[in-house]
Design a protein around this motif. Sequence first.
Motif, PDB file in Angstrom:
ATOM      1  N   THR A  14       0.837  -1.205   0.000  1.00  0.00           N
ATOM      2  CA  THR A  14       0.000   0.000   0.000  1.00  0.00           C
ATOM      3  C   THR A  14       0.866   1.247   0.000  1.00  0.00           C
ATOM      4  O   THR A  14       0.606   2.201  -0.742  1.00  0.00           O
ATOM      5  N   ALA A  15       1.918   1.247   0.806  1.00  0.00           N
ATOM      6  CA  ALA A  15       2.830   2.399   0.858  1.00  0.00           C
ATOM      7  C   ALA A  15       3.527   2.583  -0.483  1.00  0.00           C
ATOM      8  O   ALA A  15       3.665   3.702  -0.974  1.00  0.00           O
ATOM      9  N   ALA A  16       3.945   1.470  -1.082  1.00  0.00           N
ATOM     10  CA  ALA A  16       4.622   1.547  -2.390  1.00  0.00           C
ATOM     11  C   ALA A  16       3.671   2.106  -3.445  1.00  0.00           C
ATOM     12  O   ALA A  16       4.062   2.943  -4.266  1.00  0.00           O
ATOM     13  N   LEU A  17       2.421   1.662  -3.429  1.00  0.00           N
ATOM     14  CA  LEU A  17       1.434   2.188  -4.375  1.00  0.00           C
ATOM     15  C   LEU A  17       1.191   3.677  -4.146  1.00  0.00           C
ATOM     16  O   LEU A  17       1.035   4.443  -5.096  1.00  0.00           O
ATOM     17  N   GLY A  18       1.184   4.074  -2.882  1.00  0.00           N
ATOM     18  CA  GLY A  18       1.016   5.495  -2.563  1.00  0.00           C
ATOM     19  C   GLY A  18       2.161   6.326  -3.116  1.00  0.00           C
ATOM     20  O   GLY A  18       1.953   7.402  -3.680  1.00  0.00           O
ATOM     21  N   VAL A  19       3.378   5.836  -2.969  1.00  0.00           N
ATOM     22  CA  VAL A  19       4.557   6.550  -3.484  1.00  0.00           C
ATOM     23  C   VAL A  19       4.506   6.611  -5.002  1.00  0.00           C
ATOM     24  O   VAL A  19       4.767   7.657  -5.611  1.00  0.00           O
ATOM     25  N   LEU A  20       4.135   5.492  -5.639  1.00  0.00           N
ATOM     26  CA  LEU A  20       4.038   5.483  -7.100  1.00  0.00           C
ATOM     27  C   LEU A  20       2.963   6.448  -7.586  1.00  0.00           C
ATOM     28  O   LEU A  20       3.155   7.171  -8.571  1.00  0.00           O
ATOM     29  N   TRP A  22       1.959   9.122  -6.049  1.00  0.00           N
ATOM     30  CA  TRP A  22       2.462  10.479  -5.808  1.00  0.00           C
ATOM     31  C   TRP A  22       3.452  10.868  -6.904  1.00  0.00           C
ATOM     32  O   TRP A  22       3.399  11.969  -7.445  1.00  0.00           O
ATOM     33  N   LYS A  23       4.352   9.937  -7.254  1.00  0.00           N
ATOM     34  CA  LYS A  23       5.325  10.221  -8.317  1.00  0.00           C
ATOM     35  C   LYS A  23       4.612  10.394  -9.655  1.00  0.00           C
ATOM     36  O   LYS A  23       4.966  11.264 -10.442  1.00  0.00           O
ATOM     37  N   TYR A  24       3.600   9.570  -9.920  1.00  0.00           N
ATOM     38  CA  TYR A  24       2.846   9.674 -11.165  1.00  0.00           C
ATOM     39  C   TYR A  24       2.141  11.023 -11.240  1.00  0.00           C
ATOM     40  O   TYR A  24       2.148  11.672 -12.275  1.00  0.00           O
ATOM     41  N   LYS A  25       1.588  11.446 -10.123  1.00  0.00           N
ATOM     42  CA  LYS A  25       0.913  12.752 -10.086  1.00  0.00           C
ATOM     43  C   LYS A  25       1.930  13.862 -10.341  1.00  0.00           C
ATOM     44  O   LYS A  25       1.654  14.820 -11.052  1.00  0.00           O
ATOM     45  N   GLY A  26       3.122  13.716  -9.771  1.00  0.00           N
ATOM     46  CA  GLY A  26       4.184  14.691 -10.015  1.00  0.00           C
ATOM     47  C   GLY A  26       4.590  14.727 -11.474  1.00  0.00           C
ATOM     48  O   GLY A  26       4.791  15.791 -12.053  1.00  0.00           O
ATOM     49  N   LEU A  27       4.684  13.558 -12.086  1.00  0.00           N
ATOM     50  CA  LEU A  27       5.030  13.492 -13.510  1.00  0.00           C
ATOM     51  C   LEU A  27       3.929  14.101 -14.375  1.00  0.00           C
ATOM     52  O   LEU A  27       4.211  14.797 -15.350  1.00  0.00           O
ATOM     53  N   GLN A  28       2.680  13.850 -13.991  1.00  0.00           N
ATOM     54  CA  GLN A  28       1.568  14.448 -14.723  1.00  0.00           C
ATOM     55  C   GLN A  28       1.634  15.960 -14.633  1.00  0.00           C
ATOM     56  O   GLN A  28       1.404  16.668 -15.609  1.00  0.00           O
ATOM     57  N   SER A  29       1.951  16.450 -13.456  1.00  0.00           N
ATOM     58  CA  SER A  29       2.049  17.898 -13.236  1.00  0.00           C
ATOM     59  C   SER A  29       3.174  18.492 -14.081  1.00  0.00           C
ATOM     60  O   SER A  29       3.010  19.544 -14.702  1.00  0.00           O
ATOM     61  N   MET A  30       4.303  17.802 -14.112  1.00  0.00           N
ATOM     62  CA  MET A  30       5.426  18.279 -14.922  1.00  0.00           C
ATOM     63  C   MET A  30       5.069  18.261 -16.405  1.00  0.00           C
ATOM     64  O   MET A  30       5.385  19.198 -17.137  1.00  0.00           O
TER      65      MET A  30
END
Length: 73
Positions: A14-20, A22-30
């Motif tokens: 669950t934590a790993a999915l949360g981090v992924l 979050w990173k995906y959202k960051g990439l989308q934002s970029m």
Amino acid sequence: MVTVGAGVLATTATAALGVLAWKYKGLQSMAAGLVVQLAESTAENESLKSENDYLKSATGASKTLKSYDTTAE
């Protein structure tokens, strides 16, 4: 022991999915930021191209040359 191991594994997953996520959202934002920059750059390029075309035209060239004419005053 197996129950505790499964709970730890589930928590870790669950934590790993949360981090992924979050990173995906960051990439989308970029990516969205890059799309906006590209659109602005394209608009600026079109504006400069239009200005360049105008300056090459007879009217634009005439106005430009007249602006440097010091005898007109």
